[in-house]
Structures are given as structure tokens and as C-alpha cells.
Design a protein around this motif. Structure first.
Motif, mmCIF file in Angstrom:
data_model
loop_
_atom_site.group_PDB
_atom_site.id
_atom_site.type_symbol
_atom_site.label_atom_id
_atom_site.label_comp_id
_atom_site.label_asym_id
_atom_site.label_seq_id
_atom_site.Cartn_x
_atom_site.Cartn_y
_atom_site.Cartn_z
ATOM 1 N N TYR A 1 -14.669 -19.415 -22.723
ATOM 2 C CA TYR A 1 -15.979 -18.796 -22.810
ATOM 3 C C TYR A 1 -16.783 -19.064 -23.921
ATOM 4 C CZ TYR A 1 -19.995 -15.933 -21.747
ATOM 5 O OH TYR A 1 -21.305 -15.515 -21.392
ATOM 6 N N ARG B 1 -30.237 -21.760 -24.553
ATOM 7 C CA ARG B 1 -28.701 -21.654 -24.797
ATOM 8 C C ARG B 1 -28.151 -22.903 -25.520
ATOM 9 N NH1 ARG B 1 -28.993 -22.745 -18.359
ATOM 10 N NH2 ARG B 1 -28.658 -25.095 -18.593
ATOM 11 N N GLU C 1 -17.743 -22.720 -23.778
ATOM 12 C CA GLU C 1 -18.939 -23.151 -22.904
ATOM 13 C C GLU C 1 -20.252 -22.500 -23.614
ATOM 14 O OE1 GLU C 1 -17.778 -21.354 -19.100
ATOM 15 O OE2 GLU C 1 -17.044 -23.352 -18.631
ATOM 16 N N VAL C 2 -20.296 -21.721 -24.096
ATOM 17 C CA VAL C 2 -21.628 -20.984 -25.032
ATOM 18 C C VAL C 2 -21.717 -22.087 -26.095
ATOM 19 C CG1 VAL C 2 -22.296 -19.364 -26.609
ATOM 20 C CG2 VAL C 2 -21.208 -18.525 -24.566
ATOM 21 N N ALA D 1 -26.121 -19.437 -10.459
ATOM 22 C CA ALA D 1 -24.710 -18.766 -10.854
ATOM 23 C C ALA D 1 -24.234 -18.499 -9.423
ATOM 24 C CB ALA D 1 -24.787 -17.674 -11.795
ATOM 25 N N ARG E 1 -23.255 -24.308 -22.044
ATOM 26 C CA ARG E 1 -23.027 -24.234 -20.452
ATOM 27 C C ARG E 1 -23.238 -22.871 -19.805
ATOM 28 N NH1 ARG E 1 -23.861 -29.311 -19.931
ATOM 29 N NH2 ARG E 1 -22.198 -30.799 -20.502
ATOM 30 N N LYS E 2 -23.035 -21.916 -20.912
ATOM 31 C CA LYS E 2 -23.322 -20.352 -20.396
ATOM 32 C C LYS E 2 -24.391 -19.806 -21.151
ATOM 33 C CE LYS E 2 -19.603 -19.873 -17.708
ATOM 34 N NZ LYS E 2 -19.935 -19.743 -16.187
ATOM 35 N N GLU E 3 -25.131 -18.805 -20.375
ATOM 36 C CA GLU E 3 -26.203 -17.870 -21.128
ATOM 37 C C GLU E 3 -25.743 -16.928 -21.316
ATOM 38 O OE1 GLU E 3 -30.091 -18.548 -21.868
ATOM 39 O OE2 GLU E 3 -29.702 -19.585 -20.111
ATOM 40 N N PRO E 4 -25.158 -16.563 -22.850
ATOM 41 C CA PRO E 4 -24.471 -15.391 -23.144
ATOM 42 C C PRO E 4 -25.397 -14.371 -23.024
ATOM 43 C CG PRO E 4 -24.826 -16.672 -24.994
ATOM 44 C CD PRO E 4 -25.583 -17.497 -23.868
ATOM 45 N N SER E 5 -24.892 -12.899 -22.815
ATOM 46 C CA SER E 5 -25.819 -11.826 -22.976
ATOM 47 C C SER E 5 -25.739 -11.396 -24.227
ATOM 48 C CB SER E 5 -24.803 -10.587 -22.118
ATOM 49 O OG SER E 5 -23.851 -10.468 -23.086
#
Length: 122
Positions: free
Chosen positions: A64, A33, A67-68, A121, A72-76
Motif C-alpha cells: 500500500y 496523489r 502504491e501511494v 474503484a 496509484r492510490k488516493e490515501p485517506s
């Protein structure tokens, strides 16, 4: 006297060893990520686009996308495709550059927080 059959041999694991995630002085490979976010940010910057521009094109919130980009975020996979489309970048090219980043990134020191570096999460 009857003989009992021998127990089958224990299966052998071919999985690669897992690097430790806790403790002092240990290292872990860079996170996917982080590399993906850095590559998406690099491409956005190269195009001179603002976060809001990419977010609108991808139909995602600015927060969002931010954060990607910061890892910080694990995107789909759907989000990754939407971001690549918003950047007019082929998914294959982005993934190739992410792999290059991962292969050349220095090892990181994992977090030693409450959950040993795992982000849970809600």
C-alpha cells in the motif's frame, strides 16, 4: 388582466472552468496523489529508509505504501498523517511541499481510456 410574476434570474456559476479530460492534445493539471506520493518518496529517500521501514512505522502494508508513493492510490487523511508521522515530518511541511510541486509541475496528458481518465474503484 392579472400579470404573472417574472421568473427569477438563472443562477450564475462562479466555479472555475473544468479542463477537458479526454481527447487528443488536451492537458490536465497534475494529480494531487502523484505529487503527494513523489513528496513522500523523496522524504523517505532523504532519510535513507526502506519501504518496509515506513510501512512498519505507519502500520500499513508495504504494497500500500508503495502504491501511494507511485500515485496509484488516493490515501485517506488518516493514512497521510500516519505516513508523515512515520517520516517524522510535520503534515503542514509535507503539504506545503506538495503544493509547491503542483504549482511547478508541467501539465499532463490525461488518459483516454474507457472512462475518460477516471479511475473507478471496486
Amino acid at each position: 388582466m392579472p400579470t404573472t410574476p417574472a421568473a427569477p434570474p438563472a443562477p450564475t456559476s462562479t466555479a472555475p472552468p473544468v479542463l477537458p479530460r479526454t481527447g487528443t492534445g488536451t492537458t490536465a493539471p497534475p494529480l494531487l496523489r502523484d505529487a503527494l506520493g513523489a513528496e513522500l518518496r523523496r522524504r523517505r529517500d532523504d532519510l535513507g529508509l526502506r519501504l518496509v521501514d515506513v510501512a512498519e512505522r505507519a502500520r500499513l502494508s508495504v504494497a500500500y505504501v508503495s502504491e501511494v508513493e507511485r500515485g496509484r492510490k488516493e490515501p485517506s487523511s488518516e493514512v497521510v498523517v500516519a505516513l508523515c508521522d512515520a517520516l517524522d515530518a510535520p503534515l503542514s511541511a509535507v503539504l506545503r511541499d506538495v503544493v509547491h510541486r503542483l504549482e511547478h509541475a508541467p501539465a499532463r496528458t490525461p488518459s483516454t481510456g474507457r472512462y475518460g481518465g477516471l479511475a473507478l474503484a471496486a
